[in-house]
Design an enzyme around this catalytic site. Structure first.
Site, PDB file in Angstrom:
ATOM      1  CG  MET A  75      -1.912  -1.142   1.216  1.00 55.24           C
ATOM      2  SD  MET A  75      -2.881  -1.213  -0.302  1.00 55.24           S
ATOM      3  CE  MET A  75      -3.544  -2.847  -0.159  1.00 55.24           C
ATOM      4  CB  CYS A  76       4.463   1.978   0.052  1.00 56.25           C
ATOM      5  SG  CYS A  76       4.825   1.703   1.772  1.00 56.25           S
ATOM      6  CG  HIS A  77       0.904   6.553  -2.205  1.00 53.52           C
ATOM      7  ND1 HIS A  77       0.425   6.320  -0.931  1.00 53.52           N
ATOM      8  CD2 HIS A  77      -0.177   6.790  -2.976  1.00 53.52           C
ATOM      9  CE1 HIS A  77      -0.886   6.416  -0.945  1.00 53.52           C
ATOM     10  NE2 HIS A  77      -1.282   6.694  -2.170  1.00 53.52           N
ATOM     11  CG  MET A 115       5.867   2.636   5.161  1.00 53.53           C
ATOM     12  SD  MET A 115       6.030   1.610   6.652  1.00 53.53           S
ATOM     13  CE  MET A 115       6.556   0.068   5.959  1.00 53.53           C
ATOM     14  CD  GLU A 116       9.016   5.427   1.115  1.00 51.01           C
ATOM     15  OE1 GLU A 116       8.201   5.130   0.218  1.00 51.01           O
ATOM     16  OE2 GLU A 116       8.632   5.867   2.225  1.00 51.01           O
ATOM     17  CG  ASP A 130      23.712 -12.124   1.625  1.00 49.02           C
ATOM     18  OD1 ASP A 130      23.519 -13.359   1.595  1.00 49.02           O
ATOM     19  OD2 ASP A 130      24.181 -11.485   0.659  1.00 49.02           O
TER      20      ASP A 130
END
EC number: 4.6.1.17
Length: 161
Positions: A75-77, A115-116, A130
């Site tokens: 749902m992120c733009h 969110m970014e 990793d």
């Protein structure tokens, strides 16, 4: 069901309409961490991990993740990021080697960049894991959280630590 911003009148997912929201400068600072062994710590510091310079590669991965957030969080733009900066600090106490990852993301737009910043912090920690897992698979990725956000209708938020 319409009390939720991401649910439509049929009770299904929707992307929030930000058409009428004001364009403002927005920033977000997020933090994550990874606890590593002494061996991993020294190999990172001395740049002796076989896959390369861990912190440089992880930094690029974090920036790339910030740019791709809308592709992995449904749902992120998509946002035109104006800046992403990743900073590292080591917290070394009693044989505990914790890499603190701090990300600042910026945009000028109609929705925030929390969110970014969170995605970048998470992917940076995952990339450290990793790159170092051949040396030690026992590393622990720590809490990931929003430290601060500015801009937009809701104004400024600062986490109480």
């Amino acid at each position: 069901m319409t009390d939720f911003s991401h649910i439509n009148e049929q009770g299904r997912a929707k992307m929030v309409d930000i058409t009428n929201k004001a364009i403002t400068s927005r920033t977000a600072i997020a933090r994550s961490s990874i606890i590593v062994s002494y061996e991993v710590y020294t190999k990172i510091i001395d740049r002796k991990i076989g896959k390369g310079d861990v912190l440089s590669v992880a930094q690029v991965a974090g920036i790339m993740a910030a740019k791709q957030t809308s592709n992995i969080i449904p749902m992120c733009h998509p946002l035109p990021l104006s800046g992403v900066n990743i900073h590292y600090d080591w917290n070394v106490m009693n044989d505990n080697y914790e890499l603190i990852i701090t990300v600042e993301a910026k945009t000028k737009g109609s929705t925030g960049v929390e969110m970014e910043a969170l995605t970048a912090a998470s992917v940076t920690a995952l990339t450290v894991y990793d790159m170092c897992k051949a040396v030690d698979k026992g590393m622990v990725i720590g809490r990931t959280y929003l430290v601060e956000k500015t801009g937009g209708k809701s104004g400024t938020y600062r986490r109480e630590e």
